[in-house]
Design a protein around this motif. Structure first.
Motif: not given
Length: 268
Positions: A115-126, A129-145
């Motif tokens: 998460k800290a790496a994500f915040e550094r890229e975003a340039g502000h604390p996150v 809730f908002y970080w996981f919202s982004i992760l959820y949007r990625q879950m349906p794609f390329g997910n081996p499970a």
């Protein structure tokens, strides 16, 4: 006299756990319904220790268990060995480097670093809730499970139980994908996802006690699920592919004929 079937989405009554259910009974667009007794969803299985719980699980006559948890979570709460049941474990949430996203105590430090790496890229604390919202949007794609899940479905490896720790996030997205593949509406699939908040209400309220309304909205997904997170994962599919059918073909190779065969197998 034919045994009465449960209402679609009904919680399976267990002594040691909540939020176990099956996908049977949900209506599909072609007028059929998802077959009962084939597709089960839940959380940690080591909580099912009572004779009644063990007998009920055995009555499902499972062919396969697909464990969506990380190795760390499994080490702390190992699935019991069930005679004749094939077991697979593939974590359904991943770090950016492709490694497992571990929600065990030992994995929290790595999660914080991610998460800290994500915040550094975003340039502000996150907020989480908002970080996981982004992760959820990625879950349906390329997910081996989820790729393994659809392989098992096409192979007919049922009755199948797929589960994570609480049966709400990784399991909830998996259930929505199955329902959408079978032609169940987005609204019904999302409603099934949101039933977690009904069945885990006691845990949710205990965790949110004394919180403000604004805090409750942001923290709901810790013990429950957020509608915006679940809907966001589905919206991301349509944004990228235009339709669920195109997504299932591109992501899992489910051509129209293979998708129809899947529906013929799991609808009645």
């Amino acid at each position: 006299m034919e045994q009465q079937r449960p209402v679609p989405g009904a919680q399976i009554p267990l002594e040691g756990a909540v939020n176990f259910r099956e996908l049977g009974g949900y209506p599909a667009a072609d007028g059929r319904r998802v077959r009962y007794g084939l597709l089960y969803r839940g959380g940690n299985l080591d909580t099912l220790q009572s004779p009644a719980d063990r007998a009920l699980v055995q009555s499902w006559k499972l062919n396969t268990i697909l464990d969506l948890r990380s190795n760390g979570e499994c080490a702390k709460h190992p699935d019991p060995s069930l005679p004749g049941v094939q077991y697979r474990r593939i974590c359904a949430m991943r770090m950016r480097d492709g490694s497992e996203m571990d929600f065990s105590a030992d994995g929290i430090e790595r999660l914080a670093a991610e998460k800290a790496a994500f915040e550094r890229e975003a340039g502000h604390p996150v907020h989480d809730f908002y970080w996981f919202s982004i992760l959820y949007r990625q879950m349906p794609f390329g997910n081996p499970a989820y790729h393994a899940l659809f392989e098992l479905l096409e192979q007919g490896r049922v009755p199948l139980l797929f589960h994570c720790s609480c049966g709400k996030d990784r399991t909830g997205i998996a259930a929505m994908l199955i329902l959408l593949a079978l032609g169940v509406s987005r609204e019904t699939a999302l409603a099934d996802y949101m039933l977690t908040n009904t069945y885990r209400q006691a845990q949710i309220e205990a965790s949110l006690q004394g919180k403000t309304e604004a805090e409750r909205e942001l923290l709901l997904s810790v013990e429950g699920v957020s509608e915006s997170m679940g809907a966001g994962a589905l919206d991301a599919i349509v944004e990228r592919f235009g339709s669920y059918e195109r997504y299932f073909q591109a992501e899992y190779g489910l051509t129209p004929s293979r998708l129809q065969a899947l529906r013929d197998r799991y609808l009645e």
